[in-house]
Design an enzyme around this catalytic site. Structure first.
Site, PDB file in Angstrom:
ATOM      1  CG  ASP A  45      18.368   8.416   5.103  1.00 52.61           C
ATOM      2  OD1 ASP A  45      17.893   9.440   4.575  1.00 52.61           O
ATOM      3  OD2 ASP A  45      19.510   8.360   5.600  1.00 52.61           O
ATOM      4  CG  ASP A  74       6.708   3.000   1.772  1.00 52.08           C
ATOM      5  OD1 ASP A  74       7.213   4.135   1.748  1.00 52.08           O
ATOM      6  OD2 ASP A  74       7.055   2.090   1.000  1.00 52.08           O
ATOM      7  N   GLY A 164       0.499  12.986  -6.566  1.00 53.63           N
ATOM      8  CA  GLY A 164       1.358  11.920  -7.095  1.00 53.63           C
ATOM      9  C   GLY A 164       0.933  11.464  -8.481  1.00 53.63           C
ATOM     10  CG  ASP A 166      -3.965  10.153  -6.979  1.00 54.06           C
ATOM     11  OD1 ASP A 166      -3.456   9.026  -6.809  1.00 54.06           O
ATOM     12  OD2 ASP A 166      -4.432  10.829  -6.052  1.00 54.06           O
ATOM     13  CG  HIS A 199      -3.475   2.782  -2.675  1.00 58.51           C
ATOM     14  ND1 HIS A 199      -4.191   3.739  -3.361  1.00 58.51           N
ATOM     15  CD2 HIS A 199      -2.275   3.354  -2.417  1.00 58.51           C
ATOM     16  CE1 HIS A 199      -3.456   4.816  -3.532  1.00 58.51           C
ATOM     17  NE2 HIS A 199      -2.283   4.615  -2.951  1.00 58.51           N
TER      18      HIS A 199
END
Length: 214
Positions: A45, A74, A164, A166, A199
């Site tokens: 989680d 992340d 995602g 993008d 990134h």
């Protein structure tokens, strides 16, 4: 800073697109890597409120489960007009009632929120993708590496590459979105290159310079 002295690590992720990008980055450096998904590890989680906290949670879970160093990521989309949302909750915005993720729906949520905020001009739709990599060892030691790329949220989505969000992110200085770029254009980077675009590649560059190079 602790140096990484093994070429066998775990990619601490269950996200297929993220696993693919990390493996693209570490493969040329001679790493043998399996993902947390490959090893059937339970997905922890993500209870942190920062990218750093969530990256550490994932990396430590895989390092302790495998007995090997683990590298996690992340990352998320930070939109200025939305007060930094979706940010660390970027993946949550894509969650559906049945537990799957629908990023077309998530991109629409971002667009709807921007329209509600009156952010209709390119100047008002500034955003950045943030990635924090965490390298964790089984003994609990961690190292963190952050990369960011500035850009603009565009609409409608453009391109079918990447994953995602993008297709709605156009990096600064480019006329194409991440969704319109090849993998090599978006995150291709190797030691010796002065710059990295995405990134994740920028965070990876810091990781290599910190933990791998003498």
């Amino acid at each position: 800073m602790r140096k990484l002295d093994t070429k066998t690590i775990v990619v601490a992720s269950h996200n297929a697109g993220k696993i693919r990008e990390i493996q693209d980055l570490i493969g040329p450096l001679g790493f043998a890597a399996k993902s947390a998904a490959d090893l059937n590890f339970i997905e922890p989680d993500e209870t942190g409120t920062t990218f750093e906290e969530n990256a550490a949670i994932k990396a430590l879970a895989s390092a302790r489960a495998s007995g090997l160093p683990a590298l996690s990521d992340d990352s998320g989309l930070v939109v200025d007009a939305l007060g930094g949302d979706p940010g660390v909750y970027t993946a949550n915005w894509a969650e559906t009632a049945d537990g799957t993720r629908d990023f077309a729906m998530a991109m629409q949520k971002v667009e709807t929120a921007l329209e509600k905020a009156g952010a209709t001009s390119p100047e008002s739709r500034t955003a950045r993708f943030v990635s924090v990599l965490c390298l964790a060892w089984p003994d609990g030691h961690t190292e963190l590496f952050r990369g960011e790329v500035e850009g603009t949220v565009v609409w409608p989505p453009r391109g079918t590459q990447g994953f995602g969000y993008d297709p709605v992110f156009q990096p600064e200085g480019y006329e194409t979105t991440f969704g319109e770029m090849s993998a090599e254009q978006k995150h291709g980077w190797k030691p010796g290159d002065r710059q990295a675009l995405s990134h994740r590649a920028r965070a990876f560059k810091v990781f290599v310079e910190t933990c791998l190079e003498a």
